[in-house]
Design an enzyme around this catalytic site. Sequence first.
Site, PDB file in Angstrom:
ATOM      1  N   GLU A  47       0.524  -1.552   0.199  1.00  0.00           N
ATOM      2  CA  GLU A  47      -0.134   0.461   0.111  1.00  0.00           C
ATOM      3  C   GLU A  47       0.655   1.168  -0.023  1.00  0.00           C
ATOM      4  O   GLU A  47       0.165   2.054  -0.359  1.00  0.00           O
ATOM      5  CB  GLU A  47      -1.058  -0.505   1.672  1.00  0.00           C
ATOM      6  CG  GLU A  47      -2.117  -1.036   1.229  1.00  0.00           C
ATOM      7  CD  GLU A  47      -1.353  -2.326   1.718  1.00  0.00           C
ATOM      8  OE1 GLU A  47      -2.439  -3.412   1.591  1.00  0.00           O
ATOM      9  OE2 GLU A  47      -0.310  -2.668   2.409  1.00  0.00           O
ATOM     10  N   PHE A 109     -11.388  -6.712  14.119  1.00  0.00           N
ATOM     11  CA  PHE A 109     -10.332  -6.976  13.179  1.00  0.00           C
ATOM     12  C   PHE A 109      -9.587  -5.968  11.898  1.00  0.00           C
ATOM     13  O   PHE A 109     -10.812  -6.001  11.560  1.00  0.00           O
ATOM     14  CB  PHE A 109     -10.222  -8.622  12.877  1.00  0.00           C
ATOM     15  CG  PHE A 109      -9.584  -8.695  12.070  1.00  0.00           C
ATOM     16  CD1 PHE A 109      -8.307  -9.394  11.896  1.00  0.00           C
ATOM     17  CD2 PHE A 109      -9.831  -8.191  10.186  1.00  0.00           C
ATOM     18  CE1 PHE A 109      -7.399  -9.800  11.104  1.00  0.00           C
ATOM     19  CE2 PHE A 109      -9.017  -9.446   9.469  1.00  0.00           C
ATOM     20  CZ  PHE A 109      -7.631 -10.035  10.014  1.00  0.00           C
ATOM     21  N   GLN A 110      -8.817  -5.576  12.390  1.00  0.00           N
ATOM     22  CA  GLN A 110      -8.377  -4.414  11.409  1.00  0.00           C
ATOM     23  C   GLN A 110      -8.640  -3.409  11.895  1.00  0.00           C
ATOM     24  O   GLN A 110      -8.995  -2.823  10.764  1.00  0.00           O
ATOM     25  CB  GLN A 110      -8.213  -5.194   9.455  1.00  0.00           C
ATOM     26  CG  GLN A 110      -7.382  -6.310   9.828  1.00  0.00           C
ATOM     27  CD  GLN A 110      -7.123  -6.633   8.466  1.00  0.00           C
ATOM     28  OE1 GLN A 110      -7.624  -6.525   7.374  1.00  0.00           O
ATOM     29  NE2 GLN A 110      -6.118  -6.986   7.492  1.00  0.00           N
ATOM     30  N   LYS A 159     -17.497   0.082   5.843  1.00  0.00           N
ATOM     31  CA  LYS A 159     -18.083  -1.144   5.110  1.00  0.00           C
ATOM     32  C   LYS A 159     -19.652  -1.220   5.088  1.00  0.00           C
ATOM     33  O   LYS A 159     -19.886  -1.617   3.564  1.00  0.00           O
ATOM     34  CB  LYS A 159     -17.691  -2.633   5.191  1.00  0.00           C
ATOM     35  CG  LYS A 159     -17.576  -3.425   4.766  1.00  0.00           C
ATOM     36  CD  LYS A 159     -16.919  -4.967   4.959  1.00  0.00           C
ATOM     37  CE  LYS A 159     -17.404  -5.930   3.612  1.00  0.00           C
ATOM     38  NZ  LYS A 159     -16.370  -7.070   4.133  1.00  0.00           N
ATOM     39  N   MET A 460      24.614   8.532   2.264  1.00  0.00           N
ATOM     40  CA  MET A 460      24.952   9.845   2.597  1.00  0.00           C
ATOM     41  C   MET A 460      24.693   9.827   4.484  1.00  0.00           C
ATOM     42  O   MET A 460      25.275  10.410   5.017  1.00  0.00           O
ATOM     43  CB  MET A 460      22.682  10.490   2.923  1.00  0.00           C
ATOM     44  CG  MET A 460      23.031  11.782   2.586  1.00  0.00           C
ATOM     45  SD  MET A 460      24.105  12.843   2.320  1.00  0.00           S
ATOM     46  CE  MET A 460      22.727  12.881   0.792  1.00  0.00           C
TER      47      MET A 460
END
Length: 548
Positions: A47, A109-110, A159, A460
């Site tokens: 993602e 959940f999530q 949802k 760097m």
Amino acid sequence: MNGAQLVIKALVQQGVSTCFGYPGGAIMPIYDAFYQSEIKHILVRNEQGAALAALGYARASGEVGVCLATSGPGATNLITGLADAYLDSIPVVAITGQVASPLIGTDAFQEVDVLGLSLPITKHSFLVEDIAELGDVLQQAFALAKSGRPGPVLVDIPKDIQLAAAELPPLLVSDDALPAATADQLALARQLLSQAERPVLYVGGGVGMAKAVPELRAFLEQTQIPAVTTLKGIGTLPKDHPRFLGMLGMHGNQAANLAVQSSDLLIAIGARFDDRVTGKLDTFAPDAKVIHFDIDEVEFGKLRRPHALLHGDMKPALAALAMTLSIDEWRRQCDQLKTQYAWRYDAPGEGIYAPALLRQLSDQLPDDAVVSCDVGQHQMWVAQHMQFDSPHDHLSSGGLGTMGFGMPAAVGAQLARPDATVVNVTGDGSIMMNIQELGTIKRFNLPVKIVLIDNERLGMVRQWQELFFDKRYSETNLSDNPDFLTLASAFDIPGQLITQREQIPAALDAMLSATGPYLLHVAIDAEENVWPLVPPGAANQQMMEKQS
């Protein structure tokens, strides 16, 4: 239709043709609606890649980039990309799925409070709580992302809202009119400019975002004022203009820094006086008065008090300020600085000197090529030694400095401009951050060219350890890197390794003539540093130079 179908129709209504994402449980209704959609969905491999690809798309096209993710870890993986867009003022709309409304706040959940997480790094974040709001929220999200100072907007959709019956509201035409600089401030700015003996244009990324590049170039032609740019301002000025002195700041050209330090008037246009530009702030251009152009009132006086502030649309303000100036002696001084501190490419030895390679690459690329950088030494070498004719052609993570930015941003740029040559210049540390996006390049057969500058170090960080930490090289050795060519070949991407400068011309020809993606693996000396360098806490004229 349901809410998920409304989301797709709203994206089409906004003119979205391409978006980037990764499906999951809480956003599955929207992905079901994608199944027969006219929008091209690009399945990335993480993602974060979706968010960074949306940034690359937005920066290369000037349009709003769109990314999607599911709840929980999907949404949190977007956060780095949203922060990058926020600090670099890039218009992005992120759409995330959320657990069903009754489950919010139950540690389902999530479930993650992505609204709370995203508030500090977005222009605005929405949690849609009523299906009746969804269409209007999506319209607001796009309007906010691209209006005024652009930036990212997040829309979190539970949802159950995605599954509820919905109606698409008619498209409202937003009022894009910008405020205009006031007459008294314009008059003051004209007075300051007419009295200046050593003016300098200090040009930032805001000019490109305002689509004011032609107006700025006309102003430069009229005034013939010596000019410098920030990292994000690169490409705004014509690359071969005699008045252009280069990038200023920590790794800027010495001519640019010295001219700014000697100036008596700074005309800051779409720039924000950030620390990588100014060095020690109270020593930056100490004798200069300031005219500051910006769309965001917050920037006026935040770090440097302007003597004239021009808020709003910079196009008419630039035209109103244009005049012929009698500063021939100052122009001669700046010409001398430009000649004295011109870049040199005559490094000793037979190995590859990265700045010379990048300059050769720049000279061979078409004028409309896009170069996407990762973060580190190679990023600064690109800014110093490659030349660009548009700010849409140089994509670099400025404010956040996101390692792993380059490859997904190149994916987005290639999809935004399919006919352009797109090159990702990366380092052996940065490429490993999002190397899974080689899978996206393969899946969509994108002809992205990858130039991997490999010093087997976090370059760097190693440079700073050498200069400021008594050569205590803690956790910067990457000598156990994988065989990058073998890794690329697993994704059906050809390439070659070069180690000697005599190999450069043929290698560049092979890469640029390849019809598909290509990896050019370039081995360089681990001890090579980026010069010049303004040390932390120093004034910009106190630049460290390479010791012979």
